[in-house]
Design an enzyme around this catalytic site. Sequence first.
Site, PDB file in Angstrom:
ATOM      1  N   GLN A   1      -6.511   9.456   7.020  1.00  0.00           N
ATOM      2  CA  GLN A   1      -5.248   8.909   7.527  1.00  0.00           C
ATOM      3  C   GLN A   1      -4.110   9.901   7.307  1.00  0.00           C
ATOM      4  O   GLN A   1      -3.260  10.082   8.178  1.00  0.00           O
ATOM      5  CB  GLN A   1      -4.948   7.573   6.856  1.00  0.00           C
ATOM      6  CG  GLN A   1      -5.955   6.502   7.275  1.00  0.00           C
ATOM      7  CD  GLN A   1      -5.669   5.151   6.655  1.00  0.00           C
ATOM      8  OE1 GLN A   1      -4.859   5.032   5.738  1.00  0.00           O
ATOM      9  NE2 GLN A   1      -6.340   4.125   7.150  1.00  0.00           N
TER      10      GLN A   1
ATOM     11  N   ASP B   1     -15.363   3.078   3.181  1.00  0.00           N
ATOM     12  CA  ASP B   1     -15.155   1.660   3.530  1.00  0.00           C
ATOM     13  C   ASP B   1     -16.386   0.795   3.253  1.00  0.00           C
ATOM     14  O   ASP B   1     -16.340  -0.415   3.420  1.00  0.00           O
ATOM     15  CB  ASP B   1     -14.772   1.527   5.009  1.00  0.00           C
ATOM     16  CG  ASP B   1     -13.385   2.100   5.285  1.00  0.00           C
ATOM     17  OD1 ASP B   1     -12.566   2.159   4.353  1.00  0.00           O
ATOM     18  OD2 ASP B   1     -13.127   2.486   6.438  1.00  0.00           O
TER      19      ASP B   1
ATOM     20  N   ARG C   1       0.827  -1.217   0.000  1.00  0.00           N
ATOM     21  CA  ARG C   1       0.000   0.000   0.000  1.00  0.00           C
ATOM     22  C   ARG C   1       0.860   1.267   0.000  1.00  0.00           C
ATOM     23  O   ARG C   1       1.957   1.296   0.545  1.00  0.00           O
ATOM     24  CB  ARG C   1      -0.969  -0.042   1.184  1.00  0.00           C
ATOM     25  CG  ARG C   1      -1.939  -1.216   1.013  1.00  0.00           C
ATOM     26  CD  ARG C   1      -2.950  -1.291   2.099  1.00  0.00           C
ATOM     27  NE  ARG C   1      -3.842  -0.136   2.089  1.00  0.00           N
ATOM     28  CZ  ARG C   1      -4.742   0.095   3.029  1.00  0.00           C
ATOM     29  NH1 ARG C   1      -4.863  -0.739   4.047  1.00  0.00           N
ATOM     30  NH2 ARG C   1      -5.510   1.151   2.953  1.00  0.00           N
TER      31      ARG C   1
HETATM   32  C1  S3P Z   1      -9.393   5.503   8.346  1.00  0.00           C
HETATM   33  C2  S3P Z   1      -9.496   6.275   7.210  1.00  0.00           C
HETATM   34  C3  S3P Z   1      -9.889   5.746   5.894  1.00  0.00           C
HETATM   35  C4  S3P Z   1     -10.503   4.351   5.994  1.00  0.00           C
HETATM   36  C5  S3P Z   1      -9.768   3.459   6.932  1.00  0.00           C
HETATM   37  C6  S3P Z   1      -9.696   4.052   8.323  1.00  0.00           C
HETATM   38  C7  S3P Z   1      -9.004   6.141   9.615  1.00  0.00           C
HETATM   39  O1  S3P Z   1      -8.754   5.700   5.066  1.00  0.00           O
HETATM   40  O2  S3P Z   1     -10.554   3.752   4.712  1.00  0.00           O
HETATM   41  O3  S3P Z   1     -10.409   2.194   7.013  1.00  0.00           O
HETATM   42  O4  S3P Z   1      -9.181   5.533  10.682  1.00  0.00           O
HETATM   43  O5  S3P Z   1      -8.504   7.274   9.568  1.00  0.00           O
HETATM   44  P1  S3P Z   1      -8.310   6.990   4.189  1.00  0.00           P
HETATM   45  O6  S3P Z   1      -8.340   8.140   5.080  1.00  0.00           O
HETATM   46  O7  S3P Z   1      -6.948   6.662   3.678  1.00  0.00           O
HETATM   47  O8  S3P Z   1      -9.328   7.068   3.091  1.00  0.00           O
END
Ligand code: S3P
Length: 440
Positions: free
Chosen positions: A177, A323, A130
Amino acid sequence: MSHSSTNLQFNVQPGGSLQGKVRVPGDKSISHRSIMLGSLAEGTTHVSGFLQGEDCLCTLNAFRSMGVSIEGPTDDGKVTIHGVGLHGLQAPAHDLDMGNSGTSMRLMSGLMSGQAFDVRMTGDASLSKRPMKRVTVPLASMGANIDATATGTPPLLVHGGSPLHGIHYDMPMASAQVKSSLLLAGLYAQGETSVTEPAPTRDHTERMLRGFGYAVKTDGNRISLQGGGKLTATDIDVPSDISSAAFFMVGASIAPGSDLTIEHVGMNPTRIGVIDILRLMGANLDVLNEREVGGEPVADIRVRSAQLHGIQIPEALVPLAIDEFPSLFIAAAFAKGQTVLTGAEELRVKESDRIQVMADGLLACGVDAQPTPDGIIINPGNFSGGTIDSHGDHRIAMSFAMAALRATQPITINDCANVNTSFPGFVELAANAGVRITTL
Ligand code: S3P
């Protein structure tokens, strides 16, 4: 850790309906953050409703190996964290294993950048593919020193001892994230760190930082904080994960005669895209008993079956349901008329390439599903059944398990062990509610 390639197989017989009341496990995003902030706080943090999935246990074990004393989780999800303060972590004796968890790897990249010691973070086969440049590049411009592979994938070696300074970052993609990683690095940076998001993403980091007494400013799509403050321990009540509830919302919608109530579901406005999308498709969802628990809105959701219809999914809802697309594709496969998704290229870099893997699975069941670079086109037809390769992606496995409720033939799903990353107890809970599922 059991995030190995064990081929746990789900065998699901066609038919059935979902009835009664279910409570799905705690929110994954909130559980991760409770361990991170609780560990870095001054004082003792009590968490209840913690998700004992493998992803969150990776985060918990990482902090234990950096000297934080953490009790639990108990069987009923209680965790007690004896915080060491923002500067109290110790160098771990070994690599930190982040398993299947992108959230652990990306958020910790930011936090580890602010430490005085080096840390190496590894992941399983999926996580090792990833993209991490989305965090390592902006963190480097804050002064962090992180090595990745030539293609920007894990393992990551975060060199400690580099002084950080705040930056103003315009995020190229809507990612909670990335936002969270920079804000957590910002706790250790000189001056202000700010992130501008192209579309709203989940705001659990901002909410929880405030809950720990840290000032975070939200000004439209710009979120900022000043480095050099402190976190004060607090208690956290984790609501049930709407991403886990989504499988049951879809299952009860497509299975005739269903009437299911999903209790204590987190209803944070940055997470409820799945409800909006299902309602646009004609789902019969009642949001009941709305209340606030520990700074997050919570409700019970009653779902009765309905004939869904295909839609063009509004792009603005994509980050708010990011998700939930594997299960929404199942809803679309049983709707009347075509469903079109665009603006969702992020789905290609989740635990699997969720556009391709879902299209392959739907095709295997006899449904016309055409992947596009940033989405999918689903033309519902006769959903028979078949054999699905989940590619070790928990959400693909659980989505096809629900599809069997309305399929005409059995569905066999391979490579399901990673359901334990986010939803321990899924098989028992689904079976009790009415899914004809067994494992091999
Ligand atoms: C998450 C953010 C999402 C999500 C992941 C959990 C988090 O990812 O898909 O399952 O806890 O901040 P992205 O922010 O990369 O889209």
